[in-house]
Design a protein around this motif. Sequence first.
Motif, PDB file in Angstrom:
ATOM      1  N   ASN A 258       2.607  -4.976   0.819  1.00  0.00           N
ATOM      2  CA  ASN A 258       2.460  -3.504   0.933  1.00  0.00           C
ATOM      3  C   ASN A 258       3.566  -2.894   1.628  1.00  0.00           C
ATOM      4  N   ASP A 259       4.466  -1.913   1.309  1.00  0.00           N
ATOM      5  CA  ASP A 259       5.362  -1.449   2.066  1.00  0.00           C
ATOM      6  C   ASP A 259       4.912  -0.955   3.520  1.00  0.00           C
ATOM      7  N   HIS A 260       3.864  -0.774   3.592  1.00  0.00           N
ATOM      8  CA  HIS A 260       3.461  -0.170   5.010  1.00  0.00           C
ATOM      9  C   HIS A 260       3.030  -1.394   5.911  1.00  0.00           C
ATOM     10  N   GLY A 483     -14.336  -5.592  -0.351  1.00  0.00           N
ATOM     11  CA  GLY A 483     -15.068  -4.482  -0.083  1.00  0.00           C
ATOM     12  C   GLY A 483     -15.153  -4.301   1.558  1.00  0.00           C
ATOM     13  N   PHE A 484     -14.339  -3.376   1.880  1.00  0.00           N
ATOM     14  CA  PHE A 484     -14.391  -3.139   3.302  1.00  0.00           C
ATOM     15  C   PHE A 484     -15.446  -2.105   3.578  1.00  0.00           C
ATOM     16  N   SER A 485     -15.939  -1.747   4.766  1.00  0.00           N
ATOM     17  CA  SER A 485     -17.079  -0.855   5.116  1.00  0.00           C
ATOM     18  C   SER A 485     -16.556   0.553   4.934  1.00  0.00           C
ATOM     19  N   ASN A 486     -15.177   0.575   5.060  1.00  0.00           N
ATOM     20  CA  ASN A 486     -14.693   1.824   4.703  1.00  0.00           C
ATOM     21  C   ASN A 486     -14.732   2.308   3.385  1.00  0.00           C
ATOM     22  N   GLY A 487     -15.064   1.480   2.248  1.00  0.00           N
ATOM     23  CA  GLY A 487     -15.140   1.668   0.995  1.00  0.00           C
ATOM     24  C   GLY A 487     -13.562   1.376   0.455  1.00  0.00           C
ATOM     25  N   THR A 488     -12.945   2.597  -0.235  1.00  0.00           N
ATOM     26  CA  THR A 488     -11.565   2.606  -0.855  1.00  0.00           C
ATOM     27  C   THR A 488     -10.471   3.230   0.096  1.00  0.00           C
ATOM     28  N   ASP A 489     -10.977   3.491   1.276  1.00  0.00           N
ATOM     29  CA  ASP A 489     -10.196   4.336   2.134  1.00  0.00           C
ATOM     30  C   ASP A 489      -8.910   3.490   2.579  1.00  0.00           C
ATOM     31  N   PHE A 490      -8.834   2.339   2.730  1.00  0.00           N
ATOM     32  CA  PHE A 490      -7.693   1.515   3.003  1.00  0.00           C
ATOM     33  C   PHE A 490      -6.527   1.720   1.744  1.00  0.00           C
ATOM     34  N   PHE A 491      -7.114   1.636   0.661  1.00  0.00           N
ATOM     35  CA  PHE A 491      -6.103   1.762  -0.686  1.00  0.00           C
ATOM     36  C   PHE A 491      -5.177   3.356  -0.566  1.00  0.00           C
ATOM     37  N   ASP A 495      -1.338   3.687   0.732  1.00  0.00           N
ATOM     38  CA  ASP A 495      -0.614   4.350  -0.480  1.00  0.00           C
ATOM     39  C   ASP A 495      -0.645   3.082  -1.534  1.00  0.00           C
ATOM     40  N   TYR A 496      -1.858   2.425  -1.840  1.00  0.00           N
ATOM     41  CA  TYR A 496      -1.715   1.341  -2.715  1.00  0.00           C
ATOM     42  C   TYR A 496      -1.785   2.170  -4.132  1.00  0.00           C
ATOM     43  N   ASP A 497      -1.345   1.770  -5.350  1.00  0.00           N
ATOM     44  CA  ASP A 497      -1.352   2.549  -6.582  1.00  0.00           C
ATOM     45  C   ASP A 497      -2.890   2.291  -6.992  1.00  0.00           C
ATOM     46  N   GLU A 506      -4.120   3.563 -12.501  1.00  0.00           N
ATOM     47  CA  GLU A 506      -4.591   3.510 -11.170  1.00  0.00           C
ATOM     48  C   GLU A 506      -5.810   3.124 -11.337  1.00  0.00           C
ATOM     49  N   ARG A 507      -7.013   3.371 -12.054  1.00  0.00           N
ATOM     50  CA  ARG A 507      -8.362   2.988 -12.118  1.00  0.00           C
ATOM     51  C   ARG A 507      -8.248   1.497 -12.540  1.00  0.00           C
ATOM     52  N   LEU A 508      -7.345   0.998 -13.248  1.00  0.00           N
ATOM     53  CA  LEU A 508      -7.309  -0.466 -13.739  1.00  0.00           C
ATOM     54  C   LEU A 508      -7.003  -1.137 -12.729  1.00  0.00           C
ATOM     55  N   HIS A 509      -6.274  -0.859 -11.419  1.00  0.00           N
ATOM     56  CA  HIS A 509      -5.643  -1.375 -10.392  1.00  0.00           C
ATOM     57  C   HIS A 509      -6.782  -1.897  -9.334  1.00  0.00           C
TER      58      HIS A 509
END
Length: 622
Positions: A258-260, A483-491, A495-497, A506-509
Amino acid sequence: MKKIKIGHFLSVILLCFCSIKLTEFLFTLNTAAELEQIFFFEQNLKDYPFLFWLNCFPIFFFMLLLYFITNHTLFSICLGSGIFYSLTFANNMKIQMRQDPVMPSDITLVRELLGIVQGFDISLLQEVKSMLCLFLALLLATLVFFKNKKMKRKFRVAGVIAVLVGGFFANQAWYANEKEYNKYPVLGNIYFSVNQYHSKGFVYCFFHNINRMTIKKPNGYNSFNYAQAEHSPAIAEQQNLPNIIMIMGEAYSDLSINDHLDFSNYIDPMEEYKKIISQEDTIAGHIVVPNFGGGTSDTEYDVLTACPTICLDNNSPSYDFVRKDFDALPRRLSQIGYDTLAIHPGYHWFYNRFNVYPYFGFDDFIHLASFHPYEQSKGGYITDNAAIDMILDTLYQHIEKSEKPLFSFTVTIQNHGPYQDKYYDTSKNFDTDIFLTANEKNMLYNYFNGVKDVDASIAKLLAALEELEEPVVVVYFGDHLPGFSNGTDFFEILDYDIDIEGTAEERLHVYETPYFIWQNQSAKNSTKLLENKQKLFLPEGNIISSYYLGAMTIELLGLEGLSPLYDYVNEIREELPIVTKGAFFSKGCYKDKEKITIEEQEKIDYLAGWQYYKLFDEKIKP
């Protein structure tokens, strides 16, 4: 001590009142929802008042049924409230951990749940224990201090019958009615079950899903067509077949790329993986799995059977439907001379594997009982290093005792969530240019520590196999994203696609995990794996649906004819390399499911029919 007596009229009033108040209270417990989702649900209740009653009726009917069975009002109210509160609490926890709501089939996985909660934070476990003790005390108090006027048996029997009949008609009219269910608006992607629950209420969605547990026959299904196509392996006899080691890594992902995230000043958690996939002889890419943050057994089902979980159109684990001998990959390989072995350093009953694996044709199953929980565990589970040792030990023993090749399939477990303080190591292991809270850093530090262990274990395995004179092919893949406890917030933060409500791509990713296929020098000398790769016509990035992976491996090894299903799957993979519930990939483009052509849908329906045949109609000859 004289007990307080409650009359029948008052009982009905109390049952109605408590059902309504409990429904309102359960709405306030929706802590897993975002503020926008909560506001949307409240607006739904205003726009569609009947939605409230759809969440209330099951509670009232259940309490009323208990009342006629026990002839005790407060006991029925207390027990009913405890059950629905527990289900709502479990739903919140499951959404927070795995972005997946509680489904009716989860009731059958109580032992699995008990095994997982041992990894929870101690304070949370203490809170749960305190609530359970309080509930039991209240339940006992209702029996000690209260009683009901005696009801004649014939009225009680009539009451039970009336509730069951009323419940049946209510279910047929509302809960089994897809048209009724679909008329209520949903905030976000309708294919994401969490959005359905947040928009319509837990109780209503849960009881609606009870009606969806049955599997419908696919369009155009005719068992005769599949029976005619099935046959024993029709491949030419081959010499020096390679040993196949297939490993599914728990929550294995390449999220560290990840770039970040900068690992320059630390140990790159995927250093060995990057070396492996950069080798010209390695075939690497991504698979699109059925679930996010969980559903491990669905991915292994896909890979081992070449059947798509998504075509079951059911939220129950796919293993729930495997109730007889199944012509899966291990059974097919055994028919051409392989010995077969399954390894999972977890409980043998998890996802009913101790029954399913023999149905699939595995000769042996090594599970937690063969490991040392105190000596070989880390983060609450058996380590990947211990799993690799078991893979190597069993392979060495097999080579000494048998001239047959071995198919070994392993499901690892070490890096299973939750990740908060998982390894009790919150040391910084990456730099980032994005602000992360202390909890977010904690989860990522711990998760990447686990990935680093996985990386080391993979390097250890491949180094050992390279020393062998016997040919060995390794297939390694992830079961789902963590599955993190903050759901998909990390993504979103990093800035994950990836976006469950975004474009088709994006849904498939959301469901992509890495895989690679590697072979030792001996296998390179005896197989035509790389030569066969040129015939695959894989899309850019070698991305495919998970149910293609096992069949593709067979094609790479030149074992066409092993199974007519595998041959069919390999045939349609070129045209439809990815198919999910809401999106697919065809002719170089990501598309919404609504844009699928009639011809493409017919191919998918035919594959769905083959799955139905194998699960319910096929008779495996001993």
